[in-house]
Design a protein around this motif. Structure first.
Motif, mmCIF file in Angstrom:
data_model
loop_
_atom_site.group_PDB
_atom_site.id
_atom_site.type_symbol
_atom_site.label_atom_id
_atom_site.label_comp_id
_atom_site.label_asym_id
_atom_site.label_seq_id
_atom_site.Cartn_x
_atom_site.Cartn_y
_atom_site.Cartn_z
ATOM 1 N N GLU A 5 -1.723 3.965 7.949
ATOM 2 C CA GLU A 5 -2.483 4.806 7.039
ATOM 3 C C GLU A 5 -2.312 6.264 7.445
ATOM 4 O O GLU A 5 -2.689 6.673 8.543
ATOM 5 C CB GLU A 5 -3.967 4.416 7.076
ATOM 6 C CG GLU A 5 -4.815 5.164 6.059
ATOM 7 C CD GLU A 5 -6.264 4.683 6.066
ATOM 8 O OE1 GLU A 5 -7.164 5.524 5.931
ATOM 9 O OE2 GLU A 5 -6.470 3.462 6.235
ATOM 10 N N SER A 23 -4.687 10.170 1.846
ATOM 11 C CA SER A 23 -3.249 10.452 1.741
ATOM 12 C C SER A 23 -2.401 9.203 1.587
ATOM 13 O O SER A 23 -1.178 9.298 1.589
ATOM 14 C CB SER A 23 -2.785 11.222 2.988
ATOM 15 O OG SER A 23 -3.517 12.409 3.143
ATOM 16 N N GLY A 24 -2.991 8.031 1.462
ATOM 17 C CA GLY A 24 -2.211 6.821 1.304
ATOM 18 C C GLY A 24 -1.601 6.354 2.612
ATOM 19 O O GLY A 24 -2.059 6.683 3.698
ATOM 20 N N SER A 25 -0.503 5.564 2.501
ATOM 21 C CA SER A 25 0.144 4.968 3.673
ATOM 22 C C SER A 25 1.582 5.435 3.768
ATOM 23 O O SER A 25 2.133 6.055 2.853
ATOM 24 C CB SER A 25 0.077 3.441 3.601
ATOM 25 O OG SER A 25 -1.273 3.011 3.572
ATOM 26 N N ASP A 69 0.845 -1.197 0.000
ATOM 27 C CA ASP A 69 0.000 0.000 0.000
ATOM 28 C C ASP A 69 0.879 1.245 0.000
ATOM 29 O O ASP A 69 0.476 2.304 0.464
ATOM 30 C CB ASP A 69 -0.906 -0.006 1.242
ATOM 31 C CG ASP A 69 -2.053 0.968 1.097
ATOM 32 O OD1 ASP A 69 -2.390 1.322 -0.051
ATOM 33 O OD2 ASP A 69 -2.598 1.416 2.131
ATOM 34 N N LEU A 70 2.143 1.078 -0.519
ATOM 35 C CA LEU A 70 3.110 2.161 -0.515
ATOM 36 C C LEU A 70 3.441 2.584 -1.938
ATOM 37 O O LEU A 70 3.243 1.835 -2.898
ATOM 38 C CB LEU A 70 4.407 1.730 0.196
ATOM 39 C CG LEU A 70 4.291 1.366 1.678
ATOM 40 C CD1 LEU A 70 5.590 0.715 2.146
ATOM 41 C CD2 LEU A 70 3.983 2.595 2.511
ATOM 42 N N THR A 71 3.974 3.808 -2.037
ATOM 43 C CA THR A 71 4.518 4.327 -3.286
ATOM 44 C C THR A 71 5.898 4.896 -2.983
ATOM 45 O O THR A 71 6.291 5.034 -1.823
ATOM 46 C CB THR A 71 3.614 5.414 -3.882
ATOM 47 O OG1 THR A 71 3.549 6.515 -2.977
ATOM 48 C CG2 THR A 71 2.211 4.875 -4.143
ATOM 49 N N SER A 108 5.850 7.764 -0.567
ATOM 50 C CA SER A 108 5.357 7.584 0.805
ATOM 51 C C SER A 108 6.419 8.017 1.807
ATOM 52 O O SER A 108 7.612 7.770 1.607
ATOM 53 C CB SER A 108 4.975 6.117 1.047
ATOM 54 O OG SER A 108 3.929 5.731 0.182
#
Length: 307
Positions: free
Chosen positions: A98, A103-105, A47-49, A52
Motif C-alpha cells: 500500500e 494513494s492506492g497500491s 488492488d492495482l491500476t 500504479s
C-alpha cells in the motif's frame, strides 16, 4: 538511373506500414526503441491500476503493462515492464504494498541476484504486504470488542474515584487535599522568607560570588603552572630516588657492604671504644708531660710514671 513507379510504390507502402505500426504502439504507450523487459506475476485479489508504480527500494523503475483476471484460476495476472539495466534472478519476489491510505497500491521488486538471471517473460513469485487500512478494517470487530471492555472498565474506575472524592470521613480525600494545601502554604511562606534573606544579602552574595570567581581563576592558573612544571616527571624521579635509598637501607640492615659491616659489627665497636680511651689517655699524658715526647725540650729522658 531512373526508379520505376513500382519500386516507388513499394517503398511508400513499406513506409506507410512502418508509420502505422509506430503510431499504433505510440498510442498504446509503447516505444519501438524502448529497451525494457516484461515480467508476470499473479495475486489472489487486485488492488492495482495501470498507473500504479513499479519500484525498487522506493525508486520507480517500471510501469504496469496489463492486468487480467483469470476465470479458471480465479487469480489476477499482472504484467509489468522494467528497464533491461535492472538485473535480478528468477527467485526474486514481487510485493504488493500500500503506497498510502489515499494513494492506492504499487509493486515493489525485492531484488535477489542469487541463482539464474530472470529473462523477459518469466513469472515471478508474489507476496502481499498488509496495509494499515486493511489491517484495521479486518480487525475492527475485535477492536470494537476490546474498546467496549475498556469503556466498561473506565466507567467502573470513574465511579470508584467519585466515591473516593465525596468521602467525608476523617481519612477522606478532602482531608488529604486540605493538608496538602496547608503544606503548600507553608512552603510558600518559607520560599518568601528565603527570597527576603537573599534580597537583604544580595551585595554579600555578589561579593562572595566574585571572590569565588577570582579564586577559581587562580586555581586554574595554578593547575596550568603545575601542568607546565611537569610534576609527573618530578614525582617519578622522586619515587626512583626513594627506591634507591630504601635499597641502601636494606643493604645496611643486612650487613652488606662496608657501611653495613661497620654499623652492625659489635667487635669493631668495642675496638674503636678501647682505642678512643687509649688515645684519650695518651693525649692527657702528652699534655701533662710534654718533655717525654719532645726530646728537643729536654736533654734528659724523663721516666714514665703512671698517673
Amino acid at each position: 538511373m531512373k526508379i520505376s513507379k513500382e519500386v516507388k510504390t513499394g517503398v511508400l507502402v513499406l513506409l506507410g506500414i512502418a508509420l502505422f505500426v509506430f503510431g499504433f504502439n505510440y498510442l498504446k504507450g509503447q516505444s519501438l526503441f524502448d529497451s525494457s523487459s516484461t515480467y508476470h506475476t499473479e495475486f489472489n485479489f487486485n488492488d492495482l491500476t495501470l498507473s500504479s508504480p513499479v519500484t525498487v527500494k522506493g525508486n520507480v523503475v517500471g510501469k504496469i503493462k496489463d492486468i487480467v483476471y483469470d476465470y479458471k484460476t480465479e487469480k489476477t495476472k499482472v504484467s509489468f515492464t522494467v528497464s533491461d539495466e535492472l538485473e535480478f534472478s528468477k527467485t526474486t519476489k514481487v510485493k504488493l504494498y500500500e503506497v498510502g491510505p489515499m494513494s492506492g497500491s504499487g509493486l515493489a521488486i525485492l531484488v535477489n541476484r542469487e541463482g539464474a538471471l530472470a529473462t523477459s517473460g518469466d513469472v515471478l513469485e508474489s507476496v502481499v504486504e498488509a496495509g494499515l487500512v486493511k489491517s484495521l478494517s479486518k480487525n475492527f470487530s475485535g477492536l470494537s470488542k476490546d474498546l467496549d471492555a475498556t469503556l466498561r472498565t473506565s466507567d467502573t474506575l470513574l465511579t470508584n474515584l467519585n466515591n473516593l472524592v465525596v468521602d467525608d470521613s476523617k481519612d477522606g480525600l478532602k482531608s488529604t487535599i486540605k493538608e496538602l494545601n496547608n503544606t503548600l502554604r507553608s512552603f510558600k511562606a518559607t520560599s518568601n522568607s528565603v527570597n527576603n534573606v537573599i534580597a537583604k544579602n544580595d551585595k554579600n552574595i555578589t561579593i562572595i560570588l566574585d571572590k569565588f570567581k577570582t579564586m577559581s581563576g587562580e586555581l586554574a592558573v595554578l593547575s596550568k603552572q603545575l601542568k607546565d612544571a611537569n610534576v609527573g616527571t618530578t614525582v617519578t624521579t622522586l619515587n626512583q630516588t626513594l627506591g634507591k635509598f630504601n635499597k641502601i637501607l636494606t643493604n645496611l640492615e643486612n650487613n652488606k657492604g662496608s657501611m653495613g659491616k661497620l654499623l652492625n659489627d659489635d667487635k669493631l665497636y668495642d675496638n674503636l671504644t678501647g682505642a678512643s680511651k687509649e688515645l684519650e689517655a695518651l693525649l692527657r699524658d702528652v699534655k701533662l708531660h710534654p718533655k717525654r715526647y719532645f726530646r728537643i725540650l729536654s736533654k734528659k729522658e724523663i721516666p714514665y710514671e703512671k698517673e
